[in-house]
Structure formats: structure tokens, C-alpha cells
Design a protein around this motif. Structure first.
Motif, PDB file in Angstrom:
ATOM      1  N   ARG A   1      18.788  20.393   9.925  1.00  0.00           N
ATOM      2  CA  ARG A   1      17.503  20.215   8.968  1.00  0.00           C
ATOM      3  C   ARG A   1      16.662  19.173   9.491  1.00  0.00           C
ATOM      4  O   ARG A   1      14.812  19.433   9.338  1.00  0.00           O
ATOM      5  CB  ARG A   1      17.302  20.455   7.069  1.00  0.00           C
ATOM      6  N   GLU A   2      16.973  17.762   9.840  1.00  0.00           N
ATOM      7  CA  GLU A   2      15.165  16.810  10.099  1.00  0.00           C
ATOM      8  C   GLU A   2      14.691  16.912  11.309  1.00  0.00           C
ATOM      9  O   GLU A   2      14.034  15.924  11.373  1.00  0.00           O
ATOM     10  CB  GLU A   2      16.570  15.720   9.646  1.00  0.00           C
ATOM     11  N   ARG A   3      15.389  17.600  12.022  1.00  0.00           N
ATOM     12  CA  ARG A   3      14.731  17.763  12.938  1.00  0.00           C
ATOM     13  C   ARG A   3      13.834  19.272  13.774  1.00  0.00           C
ATOM     14  O   ARG A   3      13.853  18.984  14.549  1.00  0.00           O
ATOM     15  CB  ARG A   3      16.013  17.497  14.761  1.00  0.00           C
ATOM     16  N   GLY A   4      14.707  19.804  12.247  1.00  0.00           N
ATOM     17  CA  GLY A   4      13.388  21.314  12.231  1.00  0.00           C
ATOM     18  C   GLY A   4      12.394  21.578  13.069  1.00  0.00           C
ATOM     19  O   GLY A   4      12.261  22.293  14.390  1.00  0.00           O
ATOM     20  N   GLU A   5      11.483  20.383  13.030  1.00  0.00           N
ATOM     21  CA  GLU A   5       9.894  20.146  13.753  1.00  0.00           C
ATOM     22  C   GLU A   5      10.018  20.035  15.172  1.00  0.00           C
ATOM     23  O   GLU A   5       9.059  20.273  15.212  1.00  0.00           O
ATOM     24  CB  GLU A   5       9.342  19.343  12.352  1.00  0.00           C
ATOM     25  N   GLN A   6      10.355  19.129  15.196  1.00  0.00           N
ATOM     26  CA  GLN A   6      11.496  18.618  16.844  1.00  0.00           C
ATOM     27  C   GLN A   6      11.854  20.287  17.557  1.00  0.00           C
ATOM     28  O   GLN A   6      10.902  19.955  18.306  1.00  0.00           O
ATOM     29  CB  GLN A   6      12.125  17.841  17.109  1.00  0.00           C
TER      30      GLN A   6
ATOM     31  N   ARG B   1      10.229  24.276  20.969  1.00  0.00           N
ATOM     32  CA  ARG B   1      10.368  25.744  21.588  1.00  0.00           C
ATOM     33  C   ARG B   1      12.341  26.072  22.748  1.00  0.00           C
ATOM     34  O   ARG B   1      12.099  27.048  23.167  1.00  0.00           O
ATOM     35  CB  ARG B   1       9.609  26.093  22.626  1.00  0.00           C
ATOM     36  N   ARG B   2      12.773  25.137  21.952  1.00  0.00           N
ATOM     37  CA  ARG B   2      14.364  25.270  23.020  1.00  0.00           C
ATOM     38  C   ARG B   2      14.946  23.980  22.084  1.00  0.00           C
ATOM     39  O   ARG B   2      14.954  23.238  21.619  1.00  0.00           O
ATOM     40  CB  ARG B   2      14.584  25.309  24.254  1.00  0.00           C
ATOM     41  N   LEU B   3      16.313  24.345  21.570  1.00  0.00           N
ATOM     42  CA  LEU B   3      17.454  23.210  21.329  1.00  0.00           C
ATOM     43  C   LEU B   3      16.971  22.075  22.307  1.00  0.00           C
ATOM     44  O   LEU B   3      17.337  21.965  23.882  1.00  0.00           O
ATOM     45  CB  LEU B   3      18.355  23.300  21.453  1.00  0.00           C
ATOM     46  N   PRO B   4      16.963  20.639  21.273  1.00  0.00           N
ATOM     47  CA  PRO B   4      16.461  19.416  22.662  1.00  0.00           C
ATOM     48  C   PRO B   4      18.187  19.494  22.900  1.00  0.00           C
ATOM     49  O   PRO B   4      18.870  19.411  22.531  1.00  0.00           O
ATOM     50  CB  PRO B   4      15.816  18.233  21.956  1.00  0.00           C
ATOM     51  N   PRO B   5      18.427  18.616  24.146  1.00  0.00           N
ATOM     52  CA  PRO B   5      19.189  18.291  24.708  1.00  0.00           C
ATOM     53  C   PRO B   5      20.610  17.465  23.486  1.00  0.00           C
ATOM     54  O   PRO B   5      21.916  18.315  23.725  1.00  0.00           O
ATOM     55  CB  PRO B   5      19.414  16.999  25.969  1.00  0.00           C
ATOM     56  N   GLU B   6      19.544  16.771  22.727  1.00  0.00           N
ATOM     57  CA  GLU B   6      20.828  16.424  22.061  1.00  0.00           C
ATOM     58  C   GLU B   6      21.238  17.194  20.748  1.00  0.00           C
ATOM     59  O   GLU B   6      22.025  17.171  20.802  1.00  0.00           O
ATOM     60  CB  GLU B   6      20.220  15.000  21.264  1.00  0.00           C
ATOM     61  N   VAL B   7      20.500  17.424  20.698  1.00  0.00           N
ATOM     62  CA  VAL B   7      20.475  19.097  19.207  1.00  0.00           C
ATOM     63  C   VAL B   7      22.102  20.284  20.162  1.00  0.00           C
ATOM     64  O   VAL B   7      22.969  20.477  19.391  1.00  0.00           O
ATOM     65  CB  VAL B   7      19.714  19.688  18.905  1.00  0.00           C
ATOM     66  N   VAL B   8      21.805  20.332  21.529  1.00  0.00           N
ATOM     67  CA  VAL B   8      22.607  21.334  22.026  1.00  0.00           C
ATOM     68  C   VAL B   8      24.457  20.351  22.280  1.00  0.00           C
ATOM     69  O   VAL B   8      24.859  20.946  21.561  1.00  0.00           O
ATOM     70  CB  VAL B   8      22.438  21.026  23.890  1.00  0.00           C
ATOM     71  N   GLU B   9      24.155  19.359  22.389  1.00  0.00           N
ATOM     72  CA  GLU B   9      25.608  18.300  22.864  1.00  0.00           C
ATOM     73  C   GLU B   9      25.629  18.097  21.389  1.00  0.00           C
ATOM     74  O   GLU B   9      27.680  18.379  21.224  1.00  0.00           O
ATOM     75  CB  GLU B   9      25.051  17.185  22.993  1.00  0.00           C
ATOM     76  N   ALA B  10      25.093  18.100  20.284  1.00  0.00           N
ATOM     77  CA  ALA B  10      25.672  18.141  19.249  1.00  0.00           C
ATOM     78  C   ALA B  10      26.240  19.289  18.137  1.00  0.00           C
ATOM     79  O   ALA B  10      27.307  19.200  17.481  1.00  0.00           O
ATOM     80  CB  ALA B  10      24.153  18.003  17.629  1.00  0.00           C
TER      81      ALA B  10
ATOM     82  N   GLY C   1      18.520  30.534  24.175  1.00  0.00           N
ATOM     83  CA  GLY C   1      19.466  29.592  24.721  1.00  0.00           C
ATOM     84  C   GLY C   1      19.613  29.225  26.224  1.00  0.00           C
ATOM     85  O   GLY C   1      21.094  28.834  26.893  1.00  0.00           O
ATOM     86  N   ILE C   2      18.706  30.332  26.891  1.00  0.00           N
ATOM     87  CA  ILE C   2      19.131  30.270  28.389  1.00  0.00           C
ATOM     88  C   ILE C   2      18.971  28.657  29.264  1.00  0.00           C
ATOM     89  O   ILE C   2      19.100  28.310  30.469  1.00  0.00           O
ATOM     90  CB  ILE C   2      18.391  31.214  28.858  1.00  0.00           C
ATOM     91  N   THR C   3      17.748  28.037  28.078  1.00  0.00           N
ATOM     92  CA  THR C   3      18.155  27.026  28.748  1.00  0.00           C
ATOM     93  C   THR C   3      18.964  26.052  28.754  1.00  0.00           C
ATOM     94  O   THR C   3      18.551  24.389  28.927  1.00  0.00           O
ATOM     95  CB  THR C   3      16.601  25.977  28.390  1.00  0.00           C
ATOM     96  N   HIS C   4      20.232  25.809  27.780  1.00  0.00           N
ATOM     97  CA  HIS C   4      21.131  25.208  27.893  1.00  0.00           C
ATOM     98  C   HIS C   4      21.969  26.009  28.174  1.00  0.00           C
ATOM     99  O   HIS C   4      22.872  25.922  28.741  1.00  0.00           O
ATOM    100  CB  HIS C   4      21.266  24.766  26.804  1.00  0.00           C
ATOM    101  N   ALA C   5      21.920  27.332  29.054  1.00  0.00           N
ATOM    102  CA  ALA C   5      23.082  27.731  29.431  1.00  0.00           C
ATOM    103  C   ALA C   5      24.288  27.584  30.448  1.00  0.00           C
ATOM    104  O   ALA C   5      23.896  27.126  31.233  1.00  0.00           O
ATOM    105  CB  ALA C   5      22.913  29.319  29.908  1.00  0.00           C
ATOM    106  N   ASP C   6      25.231  27.431  30.787  1.00  0.00           N
ATOM    107  CA  ASP C   6      25.883  27.781  31.546  1.00  0.00           C
ATOM    108  C   ASP C   6      26.402  28.640  32.305  1.00  0.00           C
ATOM    109  O   ASP C   6      26.087  28.955  33.952  1.00  0.00           O
ATOM    110  CB  ASP C   6      27.512  27.100  31.844  1.00  0.00           C
TER     111      ASP C   6
ATOM    112  N   ALA D   1      11.434  29.656  17.324  1.00  0.00           N
ATOM    113  CA  ALA D   1      10.778  29.004  18.870  1.00  0.00           C
ATOM    114  C   ALA D   1      11.772  27.843  19.231  1.00  0.00           C
ATOM    115  O   ALA D   1      12.059  27.584  20.610  1.00  0.00           O
ATOM    116  CB  ALA D   1       9.667  27.901  18.215  1.00  0.00           C
ATOM    117  N   GLY D   2      13.393  27.167  18.844  1.00  0.00           N
ATOM    118  CA  GLY D   2      13.765  26.402  19.080  1.00  0.00           C
ATOM    119  C   GLY D   2      14.799  27.797  19.698  1.00  0.00           C
ATOM    120  O   GLY D   2      15.757  27.126  20.866  1.00  0.00           O
ATOM    121  N   SER D   3      14.767  28.874  19.565  1.00  0.00           N
ATOM    122  CA  SER D   3      16.101  29.601  19.818  1.00  0.00           C
ATOM    123  C   SER D   3      15.813  28.991  22.032  1.00  0.00           C
ATOM    124  O   SER D   3      16.358  29.791  22.533  1.00  0.00           O
ATOM    125  CB  SER D   3      15.769  30.870  19.634  1.00  0.00           C
TER     126      SER D   3
END
Length: 417
Positions: free
Chosen positions: A47-52, A57-66, A166-171, A216-218
Motif C-alpha cells: 500500500r505504501e508503494r502504490g504511487e511508486q 507502470r510496472r512492478l519495480p524489481p523490489e516489489v516483484v521479489e517481495a 507482468g511481461i516486464t518480469h516474466a521468465d 498501471a503497475g501491471s
């Protein structure tokens, strides 16, 4: 499922504060209870990172890993693989908990976890080579908009697809394509075949088109594949199960947990508004909490939410009960039960949009100021309602099925032909 404790409104962007690390478990959970607990614990951090997330416009790497650390991406892998093999009900609860923190994170988890579900439609040796780790993600568009030319040992795949969430962090990237042979549609007579093809993400070109109203973050960008060879073993169709049979080896399994996103988003908005109203009320309930309009609107929204949520989970439980019985198939469901899943799914999306609209109006002028999360949640629900699962063609398909007619969008009912 008990609902998480309401989360207070985020501080204005102008207030600088150091970013707290994600509350991730020391070891990735591998049970339904453990994954759900980790997802709930992560929600306030999301929730705190919603704006970020929205700005990126994608999940930042630290969010993906979390999110990965919660075990959400491994939910669909079978126990025979060492996976948790969550039921569709349990998957939906996890997606709901993550969407309570951030809708885009919930959406990305819902899409990314399909790796384990697709594995049931691949030969096991091939699938295990493709997915050496349980927490690998898959993205892509299943509708056949590409071109798969039959060649020795497989296909040459080309095309451009939309909505690669999710293609920006997909395998891996899975894509639907029509089949051709020697440059002509295959087969030569009758309906043209289509197939789903899986390609390593490194062989896919991501096209940054995701400038949208919401979600947007998707990172649901367009993507292109140009003349990539795909071995036959990395292709699948949902009418052929190559792994173990069971409730998760079904043609519409990847759509069941989708309502978790609108449900989690709506619960977050309802809790946030209640917290705001309580904070603006004096002792003894005077002020906003004593306002008749506040009381009635919130009560109506709660009633709609609970009825919708019960509809989703009730339909999921009944389907799971039937499919878990020895020899159980989708054909064992009554027409009413068969239609209940897509209808409850559609209703969850549309009810989320309706409730968010009413809450936005209820909070009046304060709703329009960012970083008020109501603005983002409203736009997120508006956007997710444009997905095919929330469109009128689902209503037509369900109505036709109930009347013994032919659905226009058969996959929504778990029908493949």
C-alpha cells in the motif's frame, strides 16, 4: 476469510521518509496457510508503494521479489513437484490479500502464478526443464492473434500481442497463434487450428504501450515475437492434459482466481473510507460517523460486497467439490453451477467498480486530490472491468448455456468446443 486490519491513508508525497524493507519471510512459504499469511503481512508495505508502482507502470524489481517471497508465484505447482498445490479457493484468497495492498501487485501475482497451472498441460520432463524453480513466472495473451508455421519438430512463431500483464518480469511468455502449414491455414478444411506456444522471455520484444487509465503497475505492455522456433513440446492446448489429472488440470483453471483482484481492491477501499470517516468524527459518533448519508452508503456498499464475495467463493467451492470427487469433471456440474463461476467472476469486477464509484462520490471533493488512494482504486477498477471476463459476452455465454444454446465465448464456462 477474516479481513485484514484497515490500513491508514498514506502520507502525502511531500513528506519524506526512508523506504522500509519488505516484510518477507526467511524462507518462501510452501503451504496455503503460510503463503496467505505472508501475503497479508506484505499488504501494508505494498500500500505504501502504490504511487511508486503506478509511476513505474510496472512492478519495480523490489516489489516483484517481495511478492515472489510470499510464495504467490508457486501456488499452482503440484505437490508431486514439491509445490504447495493450492486449491482455486486458496489461490483466490492470496490474490485478494495482495490486491488489498495494491491492485497491480495482486493482478501480477494472479497472472504470474499460472506457470504451475500450464505445467499440467505439458509433458513433465519438458515442464521440469522449463521450470527448474517453483517461483518462475509466465505472462502472455492466450487469444490466437499470432501465426505459428508448422516446421519439422515444432513451429516458427511470429506476431504481436496485447495485454502481456507482468511481461516486464516474466521468465516465460505464452502466446496464442493460428496454425499454418506451407503458408496456408491448417488444416486445409474445417476450422483453423490454434495452439498456445511458450517462449523464453529473452526471445520476446516488449513494446512499451502501457499508458492507461488504471492498473498501471501491471505492466501489461504489447509484445512481439519474430520468427522464433518453438519445439513441439513447448506447445499446449487446454483440451489435452499431459500431467496428473485433477481439479487444477481443467481448461478454465487460469481464470478462477481472477475475482481476488476486484475483491481485494474493494475491501481496501471500504476499510480506508471507514477509517477516514472515523478519524473525522468526534466523541460519541458526532460528525461524519453520525451522518445519515455516510451510514446508508457504507451499509449498502458492504451489503453488495459481502453478497458478491459469497457468490464467488460459493461457486468456487461447489466446483472444487465436484472436480475433487473420483472421476469428477466439469460435465458433472449442473448448467446453473457451470454458469455460476463466470457470472460470479463478472459480478465481482462490476460490483467493485460500482462500489468504488459510490465511495468516490461519498467522499466528495477530497476524492479528487492525489495521493488519495480512492482516485487510483477507482481508475484501477474501471480498467480491470475492460477485461473480457467482465464483458457482456460472458453474460451471453452463460445465458445461452442455461438455455441449452451455444455460448459465444465457450471458454468462460470451461468448454473447449
Amino acid at each position: 476469510m477474516p479481513h485484514p486490519t484497515p490500513i491508514a491513508a498514506p502520507a502525502p508525497a511531500a513528506v519524506a521518509r526512508p523506504a522500509a524493507p519488505a516484510p518477507v519471510p526467511t524462507e518462501v512459504p510452501n503451504t496455503a496457510a503460510g503463503i496467505l499469511a505472508a501475503a497479508r503481512e506484505l499488504a501494508p508495505w505494498l500500500r505504501e508503494r502504490g504511487e511508486q508502482i503506478e509511476r513505474a507502470r510496472r512492478l519495480p524489481p523490489e516489489v516483484v521479489e517481495a511478492v515472489r517471497a510470499t510464495g504467490a508465484f508457486r501456488m499452482g505447482f503440484a505437490r508431486s513437484w514439491g509445490g504447495p498445490e493450492l486449491s482455486s479457493i486458496e489461490q483466490t484468497e492470496v490474490v485478494e490479500a495482495l490486491a488489498y495492498g495494491d491492485p497491480s501487485a495482486g493482478w501480477a501475482a494472479m497472472i504470474g502464478m499460472d506457470s504451475g497451472l500450464y505445467a499440467a498441460f505439458l509433458d513433465e520432463p519438458v515442464a521440469k526443464e522449463m521450470f527448474p524453480r517453483l517461483d518462475m513466472t509466465t505472462a502472455g495473451l492466450l487469444f490466437p492473434t499470432g501465426r505459428a508455421e508448422r516446421v519439422e519438430g515444432g513451429y516458427r512463431l511470429s506476431g504481436r500481442w496485447q495485454f502481456g500483464s507482468g511481461i516486464t518480469h516474466a521468465d516465460w511468455v505464452i502466446s496464442g497463434a493460428f496454425v499454418f502449414e506451407d503458408g496456408v491455414p491448417y488444416p486445409a478444411e474445417g476450422p483453423q487450428d490454434s495452439v498456445l506456444l511458450m517462449v523464453p522471455a529473452a526471445q520476446v520484444e516488449v513494446i512499451d504501450t502501457w499508458h492507461t487509465t488504471g492498473l498501471a503497475g501491471s505492466g501489461s505492455c504489447d509484445y512481439a515475437i519474430k520468427d522464433v522456433f518453438v519445439p513441439e513440446g513447448r506447445t499446449l492446448t487446454f483440451d489435452t492434459v499431459r500431467g496428473a489429472a485433477g481439479p487444477l488440470a481443467q481448461p478454465e483453471v487460469h481464470m478462477r482466481n481472477m475475482p481476488g483482484v476486484p475483491l481485494g481492491t474493494t475491501r481496501a477501499a471500504l476499510d480506508w473510507v471507514r477509517a477516514q470517516v472515523t478519524a473525522k468524527s468526534g466523541p460519541g459518533g458526532s460528525g461524519w460517523a453520525d451522518n445519515w448519508r455516510m451510514q446508508v452508503t457504507l451499509a449498502e456498499c458492504e451489503a453488495d460486497f459481502h453478497a458478491t464475495r459469497q457468490g464467488v467463493y460459493g461457486a468456487l467451492r461447489r466446483q472444487w467439490e465436484v472436480l475433487s470427487a473420483p472421476g469428477g469433471t466439469l460435465d458433472d456440474l449442473t448448467p446453473e453451477e457451470r454458469a455460476a463461476l463466470p457470472l460470479s467472476r463478472l459480478h465481482a469486477f462490476r460490483t467493485a467498480r460500482s462500489i468504488l464509484t459510490r465511495l468516490y462520490d461519498l467522499m466528495q471533493t477530497s476524492s479528487v486530490y492525489r495521493p488519495n488512494p480512492l482516485d487510483r482504486w477507482l481508475r484501477d477498477t474501471m480498467t480491470m472491468c475492460q477485461h473480457v471476463v467482465a464483458q457482456d459476452k460472458i453474460l451471453q455465454s452463460a445465458g445461452a448455456h442455461l438455455l441449452g444454446s451455444r455460448p459465444g465465448f465457450p471458454l468462460s464456462l470451461g468448454i473447449t468446443s
